[in-house]
Design a protein around this motif. Structure first.
Motif, PDB file in Angstrom:
ATOM      1  N   GLU A 101       0.830  -1.205   0.000  1.00 22.01           N
ATOM      2  CA  GLU A 101       0.000   0.000   0.000  1.00 22.01           C
ATOM      3  C   GLU A 101       0.867   1.259   0.000  1.00 22.01           C
ATOM      4  N   ARG A 102       1.924   1.252   0.821  1.00 21.07           N
ATOM      5  CA  ARG A 102       2.823   2.412   0.855  1.00 21.07           C
ATOM      6  C   ARG A 102       3.532   2.599  -0.481  1.00 21.07           C
ATOM      7  N   GLU A 103       4.044   1.526  -1.049  1.00 24.35           N
ATOM      8  CA  GLU A 103       4.811   1.628  -2.293  1.00 24.35           C
ATOM      9  C   GLU A 103       3.942   2.003  -3.488  1.00 24.35           C
ATOM     10  N   SER A 104       2.696   1.544  -3.486  1.00 24.71           N
ATOM     11  CA  SER A 104       1.833   1.776  -4.647  1.00 24.71           C
ATOM     12  C   SER A 104       0.956   3.017  -4.516  1.00 24.71           C
ATOM     13  N   GLY A 105       0.711   3.438  -3.283  1.00 30.59           N
ATOM     14  CA  GLY A 105      -0.226   4.533  -3.063  1.00 30.59           C
ATOM     15  C   GLY A 105      -1.682   4.079  -3.125  1.00 30.59           C
ATOM     16  N   LEU A 106      -1.911   2.773  -3.246  1.00 29.05           N
ATOM     17  CA  LEU A 106      -3.268   2.220  -3.300  1.00 29.05           C
ATOM     18  C   LEU A 106      -3.669   1.709  -1.926  1.00 29.05           C
ATOM     19  N   LYS A 107      -4.962   1.516  -1.738  1.00 28.92           N
ATOM     20  CA  LYS A 107      -5.495   0.921  -0.517  1.00 28.92           C
ATOM     21  C   LYS A 107      -6.200  -0.374  -0.893  1.00 28.92           C
ATOM     22  N   ALA A 108      -5.863  -1.447  -0.221  1.00 28.67           N
ATOM     23  CA  ALA A 108      -6.467  -2.744  -0.512  1.00 28.67           C
ATOM     24  C   ALA A 108      -7.984  -2.697  -0.390  1.00 28.67           C
ATOM     25  N   SER A 109      -8.471  -1.940   0.576  1.00 25.93           N
ATOM     26  CA  SER A 109      -9.915  -1.889   0.821  1.00 25.93           C
ATOM     27  C   SER A 109     -10.703  -1.233  -0.317  1.00 25.93           C
ATOM     28  N   THR A 110     -10.050  -0.481  -1.182  1.00 26.04           N
ATOM     29  CA  THR A 110     -10.756   0.199  -2.273  1.00 26.04           C
ATOM     30  C   THR A 110     -10.669  -0.549  -3.593  1.00 26.04           C
ATOM     31  N   LEU A 111      -9.911  -1.626  -3.645  1.00 26.16           N
ATOM     32  CA  LEU A 111      -9.723  -2.358  -4.901  1.00 26.16           C
ATOM     33  C   LEU A 111     -10.767  -3.452  -5.073  1.00 26.16           C
TER      34      LEU A 111
END
Length: 115
Positions: A101-111
């Motif tokens: 999540e830190r490296e990608s800037g994404l959040k698992a909960s939103t995918l």
């Protein structure tokens, strides 16, 4: 009659020993491939394992590590989350999901990735 009985027993013993590699042996093989840098090969091995053991948290965690190494962020986050769904106590999956999540800037909960 005794020879037939012995032959049947020997056949049963040999057939039992030919079941193929265990889940743990296959996991070890895939893990070794990954850590030796054979990421594509590890991915193929893990895909086969996932077909046999779809809810196995260790398989999903290792799939996450492979996707992470390939910077396939949605897939990595999905696999880490799948490992945690199956085994909420899987600390390595939790740690690596946070790192992804830190490296990608994404959040698992939103995918909404589906493999």
């Amino acid at each position: 009659m005794r020879a037939i009985l012995c032959l049947a027993l020997l056949t049963a013993i040999l057939a039992g020993g030919c079941a193929g590699p265990s889940r743990q042996q296959l996991l070890n093989e895939a893990s070794n491939e990954f850590y030796l840098g054979q990421v594509d090969r590890a991915s193929q091995s893990l895909d086969q394992l996932a077909k046999r053991y779809p809810a196995d948290p260790e398989v999903r965690y290792l799939q996450g590590r492979v996707a992470h190494a390939q910077q396939a962020w949605p897939q990595a986050l999905y696999y880490y989350s799948a490992a945690l769904d199956a085994a909420p106590w899987h600390d390595r999956a939790r740690t690596w999901r946070a790192r992804a999540e830190r490296e990608s800037g994404l959040k698992a909960s939103t995918l909404r990735f589906v493999p």
